[in-house]
Scaffold this motif. Structure first.
Motif, PDB file in Angstrom:
ATOM      1  N   ALA A  42       2.671 -10.126   2.971  1.00  0.00           N
ATOM      2  CA  ALA A  42       1.648  -9.601   2.056  1.00  0.00           C
ATOM      3  C   ALA A  42       2.222  -8.488   1.186  1.00  0.00           C
ATOM      4  O   ALA A  42       1.922  -8.400  -0.007  1.00  0.00           O
ATOM      5  N   ILE A  43       3.068  -7.647   1.783  1.00  0.00           N
ATOM      6  CA  ILE A  43       3.683  -6.560   1.000  1.00  0.00           C
ATOM      7  C   ILE A  43       4.636  -7.132  -0.038  1.00  0.00           C
ATOM      8  O   ILE A  43       4.578  -6.763  -1.219  1.00  0.00           O
ATOM      9  N   PHE A  44       5.513  -8.034   0.374  1.00  0.00           N
ATOM     10  CA  PHE A  44       6.547  -8.536  -0.526  1.00  0.00           C
ATOM     11  C   PHE A  44       6.027  -9.492  -1.594  1.00  0.00           C
ATOM     12  O   PHE A  44       6.625  -9.615  -2.654  1.00  0.00           O
ATOM     13  N   THR A  45       4.924 -10.173  -1.337  1.00  0.00           N
ATOM     14  CA  THR A  45       4.427 -11.130  -2.331  1.00  0.00           C
ATOM     15  C   THR A  45       3.310 -10.590  -3.208  1.00  0.00           C
ATOM     16  O   THR A  45       3.150 -11.043  -4.335  1.00  0.00           O
ATOM     17  N   VAL A  46       2.519  -9.650  -2.718  1.00  0.00           N
ATOM     18  CA  VAL A  46       1.341  -9.205  -3.455  1.00  0.00           C
ATOM     19  C   VAL A  46       1.287  -7.692  -3.624  1.00  0.00           C
ATOM     20  O   VAL A  46       1.280  -7.171  -4.728  1.00  0.00           O
ATOM     21  N   HIS A  47       1.234  -6.982  -2.531  1.00  0.00           N
ATOM     22  CA  HIS A  47       0.888  -5.565  -2.566  1.00  0.00           C
ATOM     23  C   HIS A  47       2.026  -4.643  -2.984  1.00  0.00           C
ATOM     24  O   HIS A  47       1.774  -3.556  -3.500  1.00  0.00           O
ATOM     25  N   GLY A  48       3.264  -5.029  -2.756  1.00  0.00           N
ATOM     26  CA  GLY A  48       4.395  -4.165  -3.093  1.00  0.00           C
ATOM     27  C   GLY A  48       4.459  -3.811  -4.570  1.00  0.00           C
ATOM     28  O   GLY A  48       4.694  -2.662  -4.932  1.00  0.00           O
ATOM     29  N   ALA A  49       4.214  -4.779  -5.416  1.00  0.00           N
ATOM     30  CA  ALA A  49       4.276  -4.550  -6.865  1.00  0.00           C
ATOM     31  C   ALA A  49       3.108  -3.708  -7.364  1.00  0.00           C
ATOM     32  O   ALA A  49       3.166  -3.171  -8.473  1.00  0.00           O
ATOM     33  N   ALA A  50       2.079  -3.563  -6.563  1.00  0.00           N
ATOM     34  CA  ALA A  50       0.890  -2.813  -6.991  1.00  0.00           C
ATOM     35  C   ALA A  50       1.024  -1.313  -6.723  1.00  0.00           C
ATOM     36  O   ALA A  50       0.094  -0.569  -6.991  1.00  0.00           O
ATOM     37  N   GLY A  51       2.150  -0.894  -6.179  1.00  0.00           N
ATOM     38  CA  GLY A  51       2.326   0.524  -5.885  1.00  0.00           C
ATOM     39  C   GLY A  51       1.940   0.842  -4.458  1.00  0.00           C
ATOM     40  O   GLY A  51       1.658  -0.044  -3.655  1.00  0.00           O
ATOM     41  N   PHE A  52       1.901   2.135  -4.156  1.00  0.00           N
ATOM     42  CA  PHE A  52       1.670   2.565  -2.782  1.00  0.00           C
ATOM     43  C   PHE A  52       0.205   2.513  -2.372  1.00  0.00           C
ATOM     44  O   PHE A  52      -0.128   1.989  -1.317  1.00  0.00           O
ATOM     45  N   PHE A  53      -0.674   3.053  -3.180  1.00  0.00           N
ATOM     46  CA  PHE A  53      -2.061   3.231  -2.758  1.00  0.00           C
ATOM     47  C   PHE A  53      -2.840   1.925  -2.786  1.00  0.00           C
ATOM     48  O   PHE A  53      -2.810   1.176  -3.753  1.00  0.00           O
ATOM     49  N   PHE A  54      -3.586   1.678  -1.708  1.00  0.00           N
ATOM     50  CA  PHE A  54      -4.340   0.428  -1.588  1.00  0.00           C
ATOM     51  C   PHE A  54      -5.513   0.380  -2.558  1.00  0.00           C
ATOM     52  O   PHE A  54      -6.058  -0.683  -2.815  1.00  0.00           O
ATOM     53  N   SER A  55      -5.887   1.529  -3.123  1.00  0.00           N
ATOM     54  CA  SER A  55      -6.976   1.553  -4.097  1.00  0.00           C
ATOM     55  C   SER A  55      -6.512   1.115  -5.486  1.00  0.00           C
ATOM     56  O   SER A  55      -7.331   0.935  -6.386  1.00  0.00           O
ATOM     57  N   ASN A  56      -5.213   0.903  -5.667  1.00  0.00           N
ATOM     58  CA  ASN A  56      -4.691   0.410  -6.950  1.00  0.00           C
ATOM     59  C   ASN A  56      -5.173  -1.014  -7.197  1.00  0.00           C
ATOM     60  O   ASN A  56      -5.510  -1.734  -6.252  1.00  0.00           O
ATOM     61  N   ILE A  77       1.426  -2.628   9.986  1.00  0.00           N
ATOM     62  CA  ILE A  77       2.693  -3.005  10.619  1.00  0.00           C
ATOM     63  C   ILE A  77       3.101  -1.956  11.652  1.00  0.00           C
ATOM     64  O   ILE A  77       3.488  -2.296  12.779  1.00  0.00           O
ATOM     65  N   VAL A  78       3.018  -0.696  11.277  1.00  0.00           N
ATOM     66  CA  VAL A  78       3.379   0.375  12.210  1.00  0.00           C
ATOM     67  C   VAL A  78       2.473   0.317  13.442  1.00  0.00           C
ATOM     68  O   VAL A  78       2.948   0.449  14.580  1.00  0.00           O
ATOM     69  N   ALA A  79       1.185   0.094  13.248  1.00  0.00           N
ATOM     70  CA  ALA A  79       0.256   0.001  14.378  1.00  0.00           C
ATOM     71  C   ALA A  79       0.626  -1.177  15.287  1.00  0.00           C
ATOM     72  O   ALA A  79       0.552  -1.067  16.519  1.00  0.00           O
ATOM     73  N   LEU A  80       1.032  -2.300  14.705  1.00  0.00           N
ATOM     74  CA  LEU A  80       1.457  -3.445  15.511  1.00  0.00           C
ATOM     75  C   LEU A  80       2.729  -3.120  16.297  1.00  0.00           C
ATOM     76  O   LEU A  80       2.862  -3.512  17.467  1.00  0.00           O
ATOM     77  N   LEU A  81       3.647  -2.403  15.672  1.00  0.00           N
ATOM     78  CA  LEU A  81       4.870  -2.013  16.377  1.00  0.00           C
ATOM     79  C   LEU A  81       4.562  -1.039  17.507  1.00  0.00           C
ATOM     80  O   LEU A  81       5.155  -1.134  18.598  1.00  0.00           O
ATOM     81  N   VAL A  82       3.647  -0.120  17.280  1.00  0.00           N
ATOM     82  CA  VAL A  82       3.220   0.797  18.342  1.00  0.00           C
ATOM     83  C   VAL A  82       2.606  -0.002  19.490  1.00  0.00           C
ATOM     84  O   VAL A  82       2.886   0.253  20.666  1.00  0.00           O
ATOM     85  N   GLN A  83       1.785  -0.984  19.166  1.00  0.00           N
ATOM     86  CA  GLN A  83       1.177  -1.825  20.202  1.00  0.00           C
ATOM     87  C   GLN A  83       2.251  -2.554  20.996  1.00  0.00           C
ATOM     88  O   GLN A  83       2.169  -2.648  22.224  1.00  0.00           O
ATOM     89  N   LEU A  98       4.410  -8.360  17.698  1.00  0.00           N
ATOM     90  CA  LEU A  98       5.662  -8.546  16.961  1.00  0.00           C
ATOM     91  C   LEU A  98       5.613  -9.768  16.043  1.00  0.00           C
ATOM     92  O   LEU A  98       6.079  -9.718  14.907  1.00  0.00           O
ATOM     93  N   LEU A  99       5.031 -10.855  16.540  1.00  0.00           N
ATOM     94  CA  LEU A  99       4.990 -12.088  15.745  1.00  0.00           C
ATOM     95  C   LEU A  99       3.995 -12.022  14.586  1.00  0.00           C
ATOM     96  O   LEU A  99       4.127 -12.772  13.620  1.00  0.00           O
ATOM     97  N   ALA A 100       3.006 -11.132  14.669  1.00  0.00           N
ATOM     98  CA  ALA A 100       2.039 -10.989  13.571  1.00  0.00           C
ATOM     99  C   ALA A 100       2.585 -10.120  12.440  1.00  0.00           C
ATOM    100  O   ALA A 100       2.085 -10.168  11.318  1.00  0.00           O
ATOM    101  N   THR A 101       3.606  -9.340  12.729  1.00  0.00           N
ATOM    102  CA  THR A 101       4.173  -8.435  11.733  1.00  0.00           C
ATOM    103  C   THR A 101       4.663  -9.148  10.469  1.00  0.00           C
ATOM    104  O   THR A 101       4.418  -8.658   9.364  1.00  0.00           O
TER     105      THR A 101
END
Length: 146
Positions: free
Chosen positions: A86-100, A112-118, A77-80
Motif C-alpha cells: 500500500a505504501i509503495f503503490t499508493v500512499h508513498g507518493a502522497a507524502g507523509f500525512f494520511f490527511s493528504n 507495520i510497526v504495530a504488526l512488528l511489535v505484535q 509478519l505475513l500481513a506486513t
C-alpha cells in the motif's frame, strides 16, 4: 522493565485491535468500494487487478487469526507486505500525512510497526493455542507449545 503481569493483556489488546483493523479495512473494500471496484483500483495503480482478491482474502484471514490468537507471530509478519504494498503503490507518493489527498504513508507505516511489535510480543492472553506452533518468546519456528 516489562511488567510480566500485564504484558500478556497488552499483547491481547494489540492483537485484537490489529485484527479488527484488518477486518474493518477489508469491509471497506468489500462493502463500499466493492471487490470489482477494488480490483479496478489495483489495476489503475499498476498492480495486477487479480491481486485485489488475494489481498482481500488475506486481510480477512489475518484479521480473524489475530483476533483469535492463532499463529499470531507468523500472521503479523505475513500481513506486513500488504501494508508495504500500500505504501509503495499508493500512499508513498502522497507524502507523509494520511490527511493528504490519496492518503500519505504515516498510517500504513505505523500499522507495520504495530504488526512488528505484535510479532515480537507473541500471542498474549486468551489466545487459541494450535498444537505444533510455539508461542514461546523468540521462537518463530514450529514447535510444541509449553
Amino acid at each position: 522493565m516489562i511488567d510480566s503481569r500485564t504484558a500478556p493483556y497488552a499483547a491481547l489488546l494489540l492483537r485484537v485491535t490489529l485484527g479488527g483493523l484488518f477486518l474493518a479495512h477489508d469491509a471497506l473494500k468489500i462493502f463500499v468500494f466493492t471487490p470489482a471496484g477494488t480490483a479496478k483500483f489495483f489495476g489503475s495503480v499498476g498492480v495486477p487487478a487479480e491481486l485485489a482478491y488475494i489481498v482481500m482474502i488475506a486481510e480477512v484471514l489475518a484479521g480473524i487469526a489475530l483476533i483469535l490468537g492463532i499463529w499470531t507471530r507468523w500472521v503479523a509478519l505475513l500481513a506486513t507486505p500488504i501494508l508495504l504494498g500500500a505504501i509503495f503503490t499508493v500512499h508513498g507518493a502522497a507524502g507523509f500525512f494520511f490527511s493528504n489527498p490519496h492518503g500519505g504513508w504515516e498510517y500504513p507505516a505505523f500499522w507495520i510497526v504495530a504488526l512488528l511489535v505484535q510479532a515480537l510480543l507473541g500471542d498474549g492472553a486468551y489466545a487459541l493455542r494450535v498444537p505444533g506452533v510455539s508461542a514461546a518468546p523468540g521462537n518463530l519456528s514450529p514447535a510444541r507449545s509449553a
